[in-house]
Design an enzyme around this catalytic site. Structure first.
Site, PDB file in Angstrom:
ATOM      1  N   GLU A   1      -9.690 -10.122  -7.432  1.00 26.86           N
ATOM      2  CA  GLU A   1      -8.771  -8.973  -7.207  1.00 26.86           C
ATOM      3  C   GLU A   1      -7.576  -8.916  -8.214  1.00 26.86           C
ATOM      4  O   GLU A   1      -7.056  -7.960  -8.748  1.00 26.86           O
ATOM      5  CB  GLU A   1      -8.316  -9.205  -5.976  1.00 26.86           C
ATOM      6  CG  GLU A   1      -9.668  -8.731  -4.748  1.00 26.86           C
ATOM      7  CD  GLU A   1      -9.034  -8.831  -3.562  1.00 26.86           C
ATOM      8  OE1 GLU A   1      -9.802  -8.566  -2.576  1.00 26.86           O
ATOM      9  OE2 GLU A   1      -7.752  -9.411  -3.052  1.00 26.86           O
TER      10      GLU A   1
ATOM     11  N   ASN B   1      -2.026   0.431   6.747  1.00 29.83           N
ATOM     12  CA  ASN B   1      -1.515  -0.976   7.158  1.00 29.83           C
ATOM     13  C   ASN B   1      -0.642  -1.821   6.316  1.00 29.83           C
ATOM     14  O   ASN B   1      -0.740  -3.248   6.335  1.00 29.83           O
ATOM     15  CB  ASN B   1      -2.699  -2.010   7.865  1.00 29.83           C
ATOM     16  CG  ASN B   1      -3.622  -2.366   6.563  1.00 29.83           C
ATOM     17  OD1 ASN B   1      -3.522  -1.874   5.504  1.00 29.83           O
ATOM     18  ND2 ASN B   1      -4.913  -3.506   6.907  1.00 29.83           N
TER      19      ASN B   1
ATOM     20  N   LYS C   1       0.985  -1.128   0.021  1.00 28.50           N
ATOM     21  CA  LYS C   1      -0.174   0.058   0.039  1.00 28.50           C
ATOM     22  C   LYS C   1       0.958   1.276   0.103  1.00 28.50           C
ATOM     23  O   LYS C   1       1.956   1.164   0.189  1.00 28.50           O
ATOM     24  CB  LYS C   1      -0.961   0.024   1.266  1.00 28.50           C
ATOM     25  CG  LYS C   1      -1.887  -1.086   1.045  1.00 28.50           C
ATOM     26  CD  LYS C   1      -2.904  -1.101   2.121  1.00 28.50           C
ATOM     27  CE  LYS C   1      -3.878  -2.107   2.165  1.00 28.50           C
ATOM     28  NZ  LYS C   1      -5.038  -2.027   3.419  1.00 28.50           N
TER      29      LYS C   1
ATOM     30  N   TYR D   1     -12.669  -1.732  -3.444  1.00 27.42           N
ATOM     31  CA  TYR D   1     -13.061  -1.954  -2.436  1.00 27.42           C
ATOM     32  C   TYR D   1     -14.630  -1.576  -2.263  1.00 27.42           C
ATOM     33  O   TYR D   1     -15.006  -1.363  -1.137  1.00 27.42           O
ATOM     34  CB  TYR D   1     -12.527  -0.911  -1.278  1.00 27.42           C
ATOM     35  CG  TYR D   1     -11.163  -1.200  -0.954  1.00 27.42           C
ATOM     36  CD1 TYR D   1     -10.768  -2.356  -0.322  1.00 27.42           C
ATOM     37  CD2 TYR D   1      -9.894  -0.481  -1.398  1.00 27.42           C
ATOM     38  CE1 TYR D   1      -9.427  -2.729   0.284  1.00 27.42           C
ATOM     39  CE2 TYR D   1      -8.550  -0.795  -0.725  1.00 27.42           C
ATOM     40  CZ  TYR D   1      -8.383  -1.960  -0.040  1.00 27.42           C
ATOM     41  OH  TYR D   1      -7.137  -2.290   0.185  1.00 27.42           O
TER      42      TYR D   1
ATOM     43  N   HIS E   1      -2.333  -5.575   1.517  1.00 28.94           N
ATOM     44  CA  HIS E   1      -3.545  -5.911   1.644  1.00 28.94           C
ATOM     45  C   HIS E   1      -3.436  -7.448   1.052  1.00 28.94           C
ATOM     46  O   HIS E   1      -2.308  -7.805   0.407  1.00 28.94           O
ATOM     47  CB  HIS E   1      -4.129  -5.484   0.147  1.00 28.94           C
ATOM     48  CG  HIS E   1      -5.518  -5.910  -0.174  1.00 28.94           C
ATOM     49  ND1 HIS E   1      -6.642  -6.008   0.635  1.00 28.94           N
ATOM     50  CD2 HIS E   1      -5.779  -6.940  -1.172  1.00 28.94           C
ATOM     51  CE1 HIS E   1      -7.633  -6.856   0.056  1.00 28.94           C
ATOM     52  NE2 HIS E   1      -7.106  -7.371  -1.087  1.00 28.94           N
TER      53      HIS E   1
HETATM   54  P1  CMP Z   1      -7.238  -4.628   3.504  1.00 32.54           P
HETATM   55  O1  CMP Z   1      -7.050  -5.878   3.627  1.00 32.54           O
HETATM   56  O2  CMP Z   1      -6.897  -3.736   2.585  1.00 32.54           O
HETATM   57  O3  CMP Z   1      -9.029  -4.873   3.385  1.00 32.54           O
HETATM   58  C1  CMP Z   1      -9.914  -3.569   3.720  1.00 32.54           C
HETATM   59  C2  CMP Z   1      -9.297  -2.564   4.371  1.00 32.54           C
HETATM   60  O4  CMP Z   1      -9.885  -1.564   5.071  1.00 32.54           O
HETATM   61  C3  CMP Z   1      -8.107  -2.873   5.203  1.00 32.54           C
HETATM   62  O5  CMP Z   1      -7.286  -3.937   4.753  1.00 32.54           O
HETATM   63  C4  CMP Z   1      -8.012  -1.700   6.262  1.00 32.54           C
HETATM   64  O6  CMP Z   1      -6.985  -1.246   5.558  1.00 32.54           O
HETATM   65  C5  CMP Z   1      -9.244  -0.800   5.753  1.00 32.54           C
HETATM   66  N1  CMP Z   1      -9.929  -1.061   7.259  1.00 32.54           N
HETATM   67  C6  CMP Z   1     -10.399  -2.247   7.818  1.00 32.54           C
HETATM   68  N2  CMP Z   1     -11.152  -1.782   8.817  1.00 32.54           N
HETATM   69  C7  CMP Z   1     -10.796  -0.467   9.275  1.00 32.54           C
HETATM   70  C8  CMP Z   1     -11.208   0.660  10.153  1.00 32.54           C
HETATM   71  N3  CMP Z   1     -11.931   0.186  11.356  1.00 32.54           N
HETATM   72  N4  CMP Z   1     -10.859   1.790  10.009  1.00 32.54           N
HETATM   73  C9  CMP Z   1      -9.880   2.049   8.948  1.00 32.54           C
HETATM   74  N5  CMP Z   1      -9.754   1.164   7.960  1.00 32.54           N
HETATM   75  C10 CMP Z   1     -10.093   0.127   7.916  1.00 32.54           C
END
Ligand code: CMP
Length: 143
Positions: free
Chosen positions: A127, A113, A10, A50, A116
């Site tokens: 995806e 984070n 990311k 998303y 993904h």
């Molecule tokens: P990802 O694995 O990319 O899939 C969905 C994404 O939404 C997740 O990682 C996080 O980056 C984001 N996400 C999930 N929960 C939250 C949350 N409570 N607040 C902000 N971002 C979130």
């Protein structure tokens, strides 16, 4: 498309120059890179990717973050790819991620984070197709 999963390094991790270290962890864990590119996502592309989270309160923030800079989608292959890759990256929230996981090592918080990972074989296929054409996947195929 079993045994495949989609990783995205990311924008936060790309910005911090962590792509090399993350890819090393992935390949050392036995994953094979099938296709990879660096892209700056449009609102449409990130929003579509998303779509499943469209009604969640963090959706707008997520799309804004994912379009904030380049990211690196990578199609990965390994036996049991989805589950093994999810174990390698750790929980969505780095505060809850196990020691030694990619998110524990490299992620800031739940929103930024680092990586993904697909959550099922079915979504992995969807995806991977979001980022890579059949031609790209076949051309890059090497045993
Ligand atoms: P990802 O694995 O990319 O899939 C969905 C994404 O939404 C997740 O990682 C996080 O980056 C984001 N996400 C999930 N929960 C939250 C949350 N409570 N607040 C902000 N971002 C979130």
């Amino acid at each position: 498309m079993t045994n495949k999963t989609l990783c995205i390094i990311k924008p936060d991790a790309v910005k911090k120059n962590l792509a090399g270290q993350i890819i090393t962890k992935i390949t050392e864990a036995g994953f094979k890179i099938k296709a990879m590119k660096m892209v700056r996502l449009s609102n449409e592309s990130a929003g579509g990717f998303y779509e499943v989270h469209k009604n969640r309160p963090f959706y707008e923030e997520l799309v804004k973050f994912m379009t904030s800079g380049p990211c690196i989608p990578i199609a990965l292959e390994k036996e049991n790819a989805v589950a093994d890759y999810r174990a390698l990256i750790g929980a969505t929230d780095p505060a809850e991620a196990a020691e030694g996981t990619v998110r524990k090592l490299f992620a800031e918080n739940k929103s930024e984070n680092a990586v993904h990972g697909s959550d099922s074989d079915e979504n992995a296929a969807i995806e991977i197709a979001h980022f890579f054409s059949r031609k790209e996947l076949l051309e890059n195929y090497a045993d």
